[in-house]
Motif scaffolding. Structure first.
Motif, PDB file in Angstrom:
ATOM      1  N   VAL A 175      64.306  56.358  59.700  1.00 54.78           N
ATOM      2  CA  VAL A 175      63.430  57.331  60.338  1.00 54.78           C
ATOM      3  C   VAL A 175      62.003  56.786  60.472  1.00 54.78           C
ATOM      4  N   GLY A 176      61.785  55.562  60.012  1.00 51.52           N
ATOM      5  CA  GLY A 176      60.482  54.934  60.130  1.00 51.52           C
ATOM      6  C   GLY A 176      60.603  53.429  60.042  1.00 51.52           C
ATOM      7  N   PHE A 177      59.555  52.751  60.486  1.00 46.81           N
ATOM      8  CA  PHE A 177      59.540  51.287  60.404  1.00 46.81           C
ATOM      9  C   PHE A 177      58.113  50.775  60.468  1.00 46.81           C
ATOM     10  N   SER A 178      57.949  49.543  60.004  1.00 45.12           N
ATOM     11  CA  SER A 178      56.705  48.804  60.209  1.00 45.12           C
ATOM     12  C   SER A 178      57.081  47.415  60.691  1.00 45.12           C
ATOM     13  N   LEU A 179      56.227  46.850  61.508  1.00 41.41           N
ATOM     14  CA  LEU A 179      56.375  45.479  61.994  1.00 41.41           C
ATOM     15  C   LEU A 179      55.018  44.828  61.830  1.00 41.41           C
ATOM     16  N   SER A 180      54.982  43.694  61.151  1.00 31.01           N
ATOM     17  CA  SER A 180      53.708  43.064  60.837  1.00 31.01           C
ATOM     18  C   SER A 180      53.789  41.548  61.004  1.00 31.01           C
ATOM     19  N   ARG A 181      52.601  40.948  61.017  1.00 30.03           N
ATOM     20  CA  ARG A 181      52.484  39.491  61.157  1.00 30.03           C
ATOM     21  C   ARG A 181      51.548  38.988  60.070  1.00 30.03           C
ATOM     22  N   TYR A 182      52.034  38.005  59.300  1.00 28.32           N
ATOM     23  CA  TYR A 182      51.238  37.419  58.227  1.00 28.32           C
ATOM     24  C   TYR A 182      50.540  36.163  58.726  1.00 28.32           C
ATOM     25  N   GLY A 183      49.265  36.065  58.393  1.00 26.24           N
ATOM     26  CA  GLY A 183      48.477  34.855  58.630  1.00 26.24           C
ATOM     27  C   GLY A 183      47.682  34.593  57.367  1.00 26.24           C
ATOM     28  N   PHE A 184      47.038  33.503  57.269  1.00 23.22           N
ATOM     29  CA  PHE A 184      46.348  33.087  56.053  1.00 23.22           C
ATOM     30  C   PHE A 184      45.620  34.250  55.380  1.00 23.22           C
ATOM     31  N   GLU A 185      46.182  34.731  54.282  1.00 25.53           N
ATOM     32  CA  GLU A 185      45.626  35.773  53.426  1.00 25.53           C
ATOM     33  C   GLU A 185      45.414  37.119  54.119  1.00 25.53           C
ATOM     34  N   GLU A 186      45.985  37.292  55.328  1.00 22.05           N
ATOM     35  CA  GLU A 186      45.878  38.559  56.046  1.00 22.05           C
ATOM     36  C   GLU A 186      47.236  38.946  56.611  1.00 22.05           C
ATOM     37  N   GLU A 187      47.506  40.238  56.624  1.00 18.55           N
ATOM     38  CA  GLU A 187      48.720  40.731  57.271  1.00 18.55           C
ATOM     39  C   GLU A 187      48.302  41.832  58.235  1.00 18.55           C
ATOM     40  N   GLU A 188      48.687  41.651  59.494  1.00 19.77           N
ATOM     41  CA  GLU A 188      48.334  42.612  60.534  1.00 19.77           C
ATOM     42  C   GLU A 188      49.509  43.534  60.828  1.00 19.77           C
ATOM     43  N   LEU A 189      49.257  44.809  60.765  1.00 21.39           N
ATOM     44  CA  LEU A 189      50.256  45.807  61.101  1.00 21.39           C
ATOM     45  C   LEU A 189      50.304  45.922  62.618  1.00 21.39           C
ATOM     46  N   LEU A 190      51.399  45.460  63.211  1.00 20.23           N
ATOM     47  CA  LEU A 190      51.546  45.457  64.664  1.00 20.23           C
ATOM     48  C   LEU A 190      52.078  46.789  65.186  1.00 20.23           C
ATOM     49  N   LEU A 191      53.080  47.313  64.519  1.00 17.71           N
ATOM     50  CA  LEU A 191      53.699  48.583  64.891  1.00 17.71           C
ATOM     51  C   LEU A 191      54.036  49.352  63.624  1.00 17.71           C
ATOM     52  N   PHE A 192      53.878  50.659  63.695  1.00 20.30           N
ATOM     53  CA  PHE A 192      54.172  51.516  62.547  1.00 20.30           C
ATOM     54  C   PHE A 192      54.529  52.879  63.106  1.00 20.30           C
ATOM     55  N   ALA A 193      55.674  53.418  62.696  1.00 18.91           N
ATOM     56  CA  ALA A 193      56.081  54.712  63.247  1.00 18.91           C
ATOM     57  C   ALA A 193      57.009  55.450  62.300  1.00 18.91           C
ATOM     58  N   VAL A 194      56.919  56.768  62.360  1.00 18.61           N
ATOM     59  CA  VAL A 194      57.858  57.670  61.703  1.00 18.61           C
ATOM     60  C   VAL A 194      58.361  58.616  62.786  1.00 18.61           C
ATOM     61  N   HIS A 195      59.659  58.830  62.804  1.00 17.27           N
ATOM     62  CA  HIS A 195      60.259  59.725  63.787  1.00 17.27           C
ATOM     63  C   HIS A 195      59.589  61.100  63.691  1.00 17.27           C
ATOM     64  N   PRO A 196      59.254  61.720  64.822  1.00 18.20           N
ATOM     65  CA  PRO A 196      58.560  63.020  64.790  1.00 18.20           C
ATOM     66  C   PRO A 196      59.275  64.098  63.977  1.00 18.20           C
TER      67      PRO A 196
END
Length: 151
Positions: A56-77
């Motif tokens: 019912v939810g997910f996150s998609l992220s990208r890791y780079g040197f000492e940082e992680e960027e949240l690209l997509l994040f959602a929970v079903h309505p």
């Protein structure tokens, strides 16, 4: 992974308003997942790992040197307001920290209702991109960038 992409796409299609054009298409998700520095989490109705079809939810992220960027994040309505997003965000931060991230980053459109969740978790606004996103109706909307330190 194919089944997981199906589950991500199902949540994204239900969760993202088409007016804002925030949802990625299947190819974009699959292409992102090819890289070893891209990570995803699925959440069941308890916000914890979803190993079956009840995501019912997910996150998609990208890791780079000492940082992680949240690209997509959602929970079903149908499952919002139950703490699932908060638990998923906490899991995301913990897994990012284990990978060596010292801070989290994200970007979102101005007026995104998830801003309250992110600020409550400790994200602070660090930048703004005026008129960065183009909505489905042709109007532009600002992008806001946020950071959250991991200790």
């Amino acid at each position: 992974m194919t089944d997981d992409v199906d589950r991500i796409m199902a949540v994204m299609q239900a969760a993202f308003d088409p007016l804002y054009g925030e949802a990625w298409n299947r190819r974009q998700v699959e292409d992102a997942m090819v890289f070893g520095h891209t990570h995803y989490l699925l959440a069941g109705t308890d916000g914890e790992d979803s190993a079956d079809d009840d995501a019912v939810g997910f996150s998609l992220s990208r890791y780079g040197f000492e940082e992680e960027e949240l690209l997509l994040f959602a929970v079903h309505p149908d499952h919002r307001g139950k703490g699932i997003g908060a638990r998923l965000l906490a899991r995301f931060a913990e897994t990012a920290k284990r990978r060596g991230a010292r801070r989290l980053l994200l970007e979102m459109r101005r007026g995104n209702p998830a801003e309250r969740l992110y600020r409550g978790f400790g994200f602070v606004q660090i930048g703004e991109r005026p008129k960065y996103y183009r909505q489905g109706n042709g109007e532009s909307i600002d992008a806001l960038t946020f950071s959250c330190p991991l200790e």
